[in-house]
Design a protein around this motif. Sequence first.
Motif, PDB file in Angstrom:
ATOM      1  N   TYR A   1      25.549 -12.831 -27.004  1.00 43.54           N
ATOM      2  CA  TYR A   1      24.738 -11.975 -27.886  1.00 43.54           C
ATOM      3  C   TYR A   1      23.442 -11.562 -27.192  1.00 43.54           C
ATOM      4  O   TYR A   1      23.085 -10.376 -27.155  1.00 43.54           O
ATOM      5  N   VAL A   2      22.743 -12.540 -26.624  1.00 42.02           N
ATOM      6  CA  VAL A   2      21.462 -12.270 -25.963  1.00 42.02           C
ATOM      7  C   VAL A   2      21.655 -11.386 -24.737  1.00 42.02           C
ATOM      8  O   VAL A   2      20.905 -10.430 -24.522  1.00 42.02           O
ATOM      9  N   SER A   3      22.674 -11.678 -23.943  1.00 41.78           N
ATOM     10  CA  SER A   3      22.911 -10.907 -22.721  1.00 41.78           C
ATOM     11  C   SER A   3      23.236  -9.446 -23.041  1.00 41.78           C
ATOM     12  O   SER A   3      22.722  -8.522 -22.399  1.00 41.78           O
ATOM     13  N   VAL A   4      24.075  -9.237 -24.054  1.00 43.35           N
ATOM     14  CA  VAL A   4      24.476  -7.874 -24.426  1.00 43.35           C
ATOM     15  C   VAL A   4      23.283  -7.088 -24.964  1.00 43.35           C
ATOM     16  O   VAL A   4      23.054  -5.937 -24.563  1.00 43.35           O
TER      17      VAL A   4
ATOM     18  N   THR B   1      14.372  -7.553 -30.449  1.00 41.30           N
ATOM     19  CA  THR B   1      13.308  -8.512 -30.173  1.00 41.30           C
ATOM     20  C   THR B   1      13.777  -9.953 -30.286  1.00 41.30           C
ATOM     21  O   THR B   1      13.287 -10.828 -29.572  1.00 41.30           O
ATOM     22  N   SER B   2      14.749 -10.239 -31.162  1.00 44.54           N
ATOM     23  CA  SER B   2      15.251 -11.614 -31.271  1.00 44.54           C
ATOM     24  C   SER B   2      15.932 -12.047 -29.975  1.00 44.54           C
ATOM     25  O   SER B   2      15.823 -13.207 -29.568  1.00 44.54           O
ATOM     26  N   ALA B   3      16.628 -11.113 -29.324  1.00 49.63           N
ATOM     27  CA  ALA B   3      17.292 -11.444 -28.063  1.00 49.63           C
ATOM     28  C   ALA B   3      16.278 -11.751 -26.967  1.00 49.63           C
ATOM     29  O   ALA B   3      16.418 -12.734 -26.223  1.00 49.63           O
ATOM     30  N   PHE B   4      15.241 -10.938 -26.869  1.00 54.11           N
ATOM     31  CA  PHE B   4      14.222 -11.173 -25.846  1.00 54.11           C
ATOM     32  C   PHE B   4      13.379 -12.408 -26.182  1.00 54.11           C
ATOM     33  O   PHE B   4      13.025 -13.186 -25.295  1.00 54.11           O
TER      34      PHE B   4
END
Length: 214
Positions: free
Chosen positions: A52-55, A93-96
Amino acid sequence: MSAADVLAILQGAVVTVTLSLIGILIGLPIGLGLALLRWANVPVMARVVAVYVSVLRATPLVTLLLLLFFALPNVGIAIGPVSAAILALVMNTSAFNCEVWRAALMNFPKEQYEAAQSVGMHASLRFRRIVLPQIVRVSLPGLVNEMSLLIKVTPVLAVVGVVDITRAAVRIGAETYEPLPPFLVAIAMYAPIVFALVSLQRFIERRQLAAEAA
């Protein structure tokens, strides 16, 4: 520029600040939760979070926004431009933020956590009293930098019709055939928003240092 034009840009600034704050206030705890899942190495979930974070980190915000606003109706999910903007900001922003939090967690001295565990302190209490205050201090500069970047990319929200500072300035420049004044006003409005974030960071850091010294 007329007073009405300045007011229109000011209204755009309210939209920018409001959407950015919503994205930040929702994205921060979500990012922390995602980081905790990776830090704890929860089976399956840690891998799902990593993907999820990488995508999302690799996906431009404007592409994500267009996907949410124009593609979701094809599968029966229709959302308005403001809802699409907020969802895109939160996801981005949640991913970063997840990576900022995770870096702090990875560098957290586990001896402190284990020592608290050995004296019978409950897991949630260990996290609130020992882990969270320290990772907040370490993560704060990175989080504030991410918040600043989020505010500065909000002009992409205009692609779905959200009238932020930049969109208002573009419209006024097109109507008056004098683009320089509205863009100078727009820049002047972005500056105090980012400065307020930096000031908040310094205030929190001073409070933390004072609490540690007490």
